[in-house]
Write an enzyme that holds these catalytic residues in place. Structure first.
Site, PDB file in Angstrom:
ATOM      1  N   HIS A 108       0.999  -1.278  -0.171  1.00  0.00           N
ATOM      2  CA  HIS A 108       0.107  -0.128   0.018  1.00  0.00           C
ATOM      3  C   HIS A 108       0.793   1.400  -0.072  1.00  0.00           C
ATOM      4  CE1 HIS A 108      -3.247  -2.490   0.226  1.00  0.00           C
ATOM      5  NE2 HIS A 108      -3.432  -2.686   1.622  1.00  0.00           N
ATOM      6  N   HIS A 182      -9.854   2.026   0.392  1.00  0.00           N
ATOM      7  CA  HIS A 182      -9.844   0.762   1.697  1.00  0.00           C
ATOM      8  C   HIS A 182     -10.870   0.816   2.541  1.00  0.00           C
ATOM      9  CE1 HIS A 182      -7.864  -2.684   3.545  1.00  0.00           C
ATOM     10  NE2 HIS A 182      -6.428  -2.578   2.767  1.00  0.00           N
ATOM     11  N   GLU A 320     -11.355  -3.961  -2.761  1.00  0.00           N
ATOM     12  CA  GLU A 320     -10.405  -3.002  -3.412  1.00  0.00           C
ATOM     13  C   GLU A 320     -10.454  -3.189  -4.815  1.00  0.00           C
ATOM     14  OE1 GLU A 320      -6.832  -3.539  -0.717  1.00  0.00           O
ATOM     15  OE2 GLU A 320      -8.363  -4.382   0.356  1.00  0.00           O
TER      16      GLU A 320
END
Ligand code: BGC
Length: 354
Positions: A108, A182, A320
């Site tokens: 991420h 997210h 996601e």
């Protein structure tokens, strides 16, 4: 506030004194609260079949909690959603090292990803729609990524109550980008318990099997005959305990689904989530070719939501929309490379109903 412009309020301060604001907007029966810190969706309220509202996304009540250790609750993820093996990739013969913030890998966007930045926010109204324009400049070399990235994310609430996200980015040097959101969904309301009774359908016949570090081992495999088959709606928890070699490392599902529709110019249906108890439904349509379905496996009861309830394993799930994990090292996957002069654009639409 129906259909009105977003309202800004003070939310808290970061350790360095920087102010964090919360923006509230409402349209078509959907209420959204967004922080400029991380572009975080701090609360998303929708009605059930009796018109009763609940916040269906996990989050925290204070900035301190977000800073101290949020597993990306509601946040914008960048520059690169999901994992890059060993935090390393080569682009145009130049190799780049990113922070390894997830075991040996980079997750991420690294340890100070876009989820931990203050975004510049401007509210807007456009016809019947209301929204927020979020902007962030990520300098050349930020978290090891090449190129100055100008990222722009638009959150729109339509008069029909849809939450639409338009992502856009440009760069001044070749780089890789994979932006996503997210949100941890619990359509019965955050803190209400497990989502294992929610029914989920994912329009994907294939997924990417992973190794112990959750890096794809190779190409896509068929979901048919595995617990990962969500082509027809089924309760999330039905097959979660079916022993399968692919569930062991992820402690449930934490896999990228290869959407049958592929990469599309317009958002096309990817997943439908339904809570039979409240009647609330969420439909996700996207231009992206992949969908990471994460079944909230690493929630362990140590985090407390804004309603004062702890979050335990399976109390929410993430869907996601994105390109595939480790794409910068996989020439056979759809490309995540962005070059100067090009514009990165993706769209994901969340539609709610009962
Ligand atoms: C990843 C999980 C990770 C979670 C929270 C998800 O996007 O797929 O592996 O635990 O984010 O960090």
């Amino acid at each position: 506030m129906e259909g009105g412009k977003a309202v800004k309020t003070f939310f808290g301060r970061l350790a360095d004194g920087a102010e964090v604001s919360s923006w509230s907007l409402e349209n078509g029966g959907t209420r959204l609260k967004v922080l400029d810190y991380g572009g975080i969706v701090q609360s998303l309220e929708i009605p059930d079949r009796h018109g009763r509202y609940a916040n269906v996304s996990l989050g925290f009540g204070s900035v301190e909690d977000y800073v101290a250790g949020s597993p990306y609750f509601g946040a914008l993820i960048g520059r690169f959603g999901n994992r890059i093996a060993e935090g390393r990739f080569t682009l145009d013969d130049e190799s780049h090292q990113l922070p390894r913030n997830d075991g040996a890998h980079s997750l991420h966007g690294g340890d100070e990803g876009f989820d931990r930045r203050i975004w510049r926010i401007e509210p807007f109204t456009e016809g019947p729609d209301v929204g927020l324009l979020l902007r962030l400049t990520s300098p050349d070399g930020d978290m090891g990524y090449p190129g100055t990235l100008q990222a722009q994310v638009t959150y729109t609430l339509t008069d029909g109550g849809d939450w639409r996200i338009d992502y856009q980015a440009t760069t001044d040097r070749a780089t890789v980008v994979n932006l996503t959101s997210h949100v941890y969904w619990n359509l019965a309301g955050e803190g209400s318990g497990s989502v294992h009774d929610h029914e989920l359908e994912i329009a994907a016949s294939r997924y990417l099997p992973v190794d112990a570090g959750l890096i794809p081992t190779g190409g896509p495999a068929d979901v048919a005959g595995t617990p990962f088959d969500f082509r027809t709606a089924k309760p999330v928890g039905r097959d979660l305990r079916v022993a399968h070699e692919q569930s062991l490392h992820s402690k449930g599902v934490d896999h990228n689904y290869v959407l049958d529709k592929g990469l599309t110019a317009r958002p096309e249906p990817a997943a439908v989530l339904r809570d039979p108890a409240s009647g609330r439904t969420l439909t996700i349509a996207t231009t992206e070719p992949g969908l990471q379905f994460y079944s909230g496996n690493f929630l362990d009861g140590s985090l407390v939501g804004p309603g004062g309830r702890t979050y335990r394993q399976g109390d929410a799930l993430c869907l996601e929309t994105q390109h595939y994990p480790d794409s910068p090292n996989r020439p056979e996957f759809p490309s995540t490379v962005l070059r100067p002069g090009e514009v990165y654009r993706t769209t994901t639409v969340h539609s709610f109903g009962v």
